[in-house]
Motif scaffolding. Structure first.
Motif, PDB file in Angstrom:
ATOM      1  N   GLU A   8      25.476  29.158  61.934  1.00  0.00           N
ATOM      2  CA  GLU A   8      24.886  28.089  62.317  1.00  0.00           C
ATOM      3  C   GLU A   8      25.854  26.812  62.801  1.00  0.00           C
ATOM      4  N   PHE A   9      25.577  26.334  63.909  1.00  0.00           N
ATOM      5  CA  PHE A   9      26.458  25.064  64.407  1.00  0.00           C
ATOM      6  C   PHE A   9      25.791  23.801  64.390  1.00  0.00           C
ATOM      7  N   VAL A  10      26.413  22.747  63.911  1.00  0.00           N
ATOM      8  CA  VAL A  10      25.994  21.411  63.973  1.00  0.00           C
ATOM      9  C   VAL A  10      26.967  20.559  64.474  1.00  0.00           C
ATOM     10  N   GLY A  11      26.522  19.556  65.337  1.00  0.00           N
ATOM     11  CA  GLY A  11      27.575  18.711  65.843  1.00  0.00           C
ATOM     12  C   GLY A  11      27.411  17.227  65.267  1.00  0.00           C
ATOM     13  N   LEU A  12      28.435  16.326  65.092  1.00  0.00           N
ATOM     14  CA  LEU A  12      28.500  15.244  64.584  1.00  0.00           C
ATOM     15  C   LEU A  12      29.029  14.359  65.926  1.00  0.00           C
ATOM     16  N   ASN A  13      27.889  13.665  66.348  1.00  0.00           N
ATOM     17  CA  ASN A  13      28.351  12.754  67.649  1.00  0.00           C
ATOM     18  C   ASN A  13      28.801  11.427  67.080  1.00  0.00           C
ATOM     19  N   VAL A  14      30.028  10.975  67.458  1.00  0.00           N
ATOM     20  CA  VAL A  14      30.735   9.828  67.028  1.00  0.00           C
ATOM     21  C   VAL A  14      31.135   8.922  67.987  1.00  0.00           C
TER      22      VAL A  14
END
Length: 210
Positions: free
Chosen positions: A125-131
């Motif tokens: 599974e992929f999860v992004g962290l938008n900063v």
């Protein structure tokens, strides 16, 4: 294309210039500052200095030496609550730190999207962290333009990054990618935009672990 590391004015710590003096002689490693590209359509990083970083994917071969990943939870760009640690427990998680203003992030986006689709059936599974994206509209537009199939937690201030144990494959650049194994341990990290081959090679190794 290199990743971008934040300087002292951001929440992300850069590597300081260090001089090592071994018995044979002295080696000096200098890091230079430059501004990260805007990515063409969105702002948020133009006034910030970054240290250009390079490097491959570091993998912790000894599984007993791997450290626990922190809880990866927050509000997604779509306004939904996500606790990726609980939702994807028992699966491999690819945690990617990105910003819509970051040119290297744009360069690797299509590779992440392809890997996410190719490896989903294999328990990844992929999860992004938008900063550093105060305006979520830019981030949502970024996701739409690349047809991103996985969620991203919106964390403009980068607080979630600080949950990672220091000095142990914690994300220190934009983009950064952290690989978490099926047991919730930090198995690897990249401080650079990843190619399709690099993603495939790394994930093949983690999928093969039993």
């Amino acid at each position: 294309m290199s990743a971008c590391r934040a300087d002292r004015r951001t929440r992300f710590r850069p590597f300081r210039r260090r001089t090592a003096v071994p018995a044979v002689g002295a080696v000096l490693v200098a890091l230079t500052l430059s501004a990260c590209g805007s990515g063409g359509t969105s702002g948020g990083g133009g006034e910030t200095q970054f240290v250009q970083g390079t490097g491959g994917v570091d993998i912790v071969k000894d599984r007993d030496a791997r450290k626990d990943a922190p809880e990866l939870s927050g509000t997604t760009l779509q306004g939904e609550q996500l606790n990726a640690t609980e939702k994807f427990k028992g699966k491999i998680i690819v945690f990617n730190v990105w910003g819509s203003w970051c040119s290297p992030c744009r360069a690797e986006a299509k590779n992440l999207v392809k890997a996410a689709r190719d490896f989903k059936s294999k328990g990844v599974e992929f999860v992004g962290l938008n900063v550093r994206d105060p305006d979520k509209a830019n981030s949502v537009a970024f996701e739409k333009s690349f047809d991103v199939p996985y969620p991203s937690i919106h964390d403009s201030g980068g607080q979630l990054i600080l949950r990672f144990p220091k000095g142990n494959l914690n994300p220190q650049a934009i983009p950064s990618t952290v690989f978490i194994d099926r047991n919730g341990k930090i198995a690897g990290r990249a401080l650079k935009p990843l190619t399709e081959d690099e993603l495939t090679e790394t994930l093949d190794q983690l999928v093969a672990e039993k």
